[in-house]
Design a protein around this motif. Structure first.
Motif, short mmCIF file in Angstrom:
data_model
loop_
_atom_site.label_atom_id
_atom_site.label_comp_id
_atom_site.label_asym_id
_atom_site.label_seq_id
_atom_site.Cartn_x
_atom_site.Cartn_y
_atom_site.Cartn_z
N GLY A 1 103.59 26.98 -12.71
CA GLY A 1 103.76 28.43 -12.66
C GLY A 1 102.61 29.16 -13.33
O GLY A 1 102.48 30.37 -13.19
N ARG B 1 99.32 26.15 -10.64
CA ARG B 1 100.26 27.24 -10.38
C ARG B 1 101.51 26.73 -9.70
O ARG B 1 102.64 27.08 -10.06
N CYS C 1 107.87 27.96 -8.86
CA CYS C 1 107.05 26.78 -9.15
C CYS C 1 107.95 25.56 -9.29
O CYS C 1 109.16 25.68 -9.46
N TYR D 1 102.56 34.49 -15.14
CA TYR D 1 103.31 33.29 -14.84
C TYR D 1 104.11 33.52 -13.56
O TYR D 1 104.75 34.56 -13.41
N ASP D 2 104.04 32.58 -12.63
CA ASP D 2 104.80 32.68 -11.38
C ASP D 2 106.04 31.80 -11.49
O ASP D 2 105.93 30.58 -11.59
#
Length: 196
Positions: A174, A170, A185, A181-182
């Motif tokens: 991400g 992550r 990142c 999805y973050d």
């Protein structure tokens, strides 16, 4: 090319408290203790990147009352071990005291990591590749772990292999799980830096 509009849209989906992203650099000293002579330039670089600026904004907003973050210089302690630079700890995050630990010895005067210290990244074609570390990149990476810890989304590392660890995947790429999805990142941080 870094797509700022998509980044902002994804950030607002993943981190709904982000209604706007202020310039955070002037507030860093209010919530992070650090040696200004060692880390100010790297913090400038992180804050001048929209992904880094967003990460610090989220940290500031989520930090428990009366708590401060810190950057601890572990260089002197690592040098005393007698290990070669390549074998010394470069950086880490300690969740027990909200501290990012950095060894400045493994970076040159421009903040670029020594050639034997590389880390995984995703290139513009989506391939996993190796890249030299940077002081600003390491600070961003470790404070992103801190953000996941503070907002309660940090996963336990079950292995030292980065790609078997949900938390490292992550933080680097991400990726959280299918369809989620973050954008805070390493991949987005690097893309903004190189393709803005």
């Amino acid at each position: 090319m870094f797509n700022r509009a998509v980044f902002l849209e994804d950030t607002n989906k993943t981190h709904p408290i982000m209604s706007n992203i202020p310039d955070i650099r002037d507030k860093i000293d209010e919530f992070i203790d650090y040696d200004k002579s060692l880390f100010s330039k790297a913090l400038d670089d992180v804050c001048n990147n929209i992904v880094g600026n967003s990460m610090f904004t989220l940290l500031m907003m989520n930090l428990p009352p009366n708590k401060k973050l810190s950057i601890i210089n572990i260089g002197p302690a690592e040098a005393r071990t007698g290990d070669q630079l390549v074998d010394q700890t470069g950086s880490s995050y300690s969740s027990t005291n909200y501290a990012v630990k950095i060894n400045p010895n493994v970076y040159d005067s421009d903040g670029i990591g020594i050639p034997d210290r590389q880390y995984y990244c995703i290139d513009e074609k989506g391939n996993i590749t190796l890249k030299l570390k940077s002081l600003s990149g390491s600070i961003f990476h470790e404070f992103t772990h801190c953000l996941h810890h503070i907002d309660g989304t940090m996963t336990k590392n079950k292995t030292r292999d980065m790609w078997d660890s949900e938390e490292e995947r992550r933080t680097i790429s991400g990726y959280m799980e299918p369809g989620i999805y973050d954008p805070i990142c390493d991949n987005c941080f690097d893309l903004y830096k190189f393709y803005k």
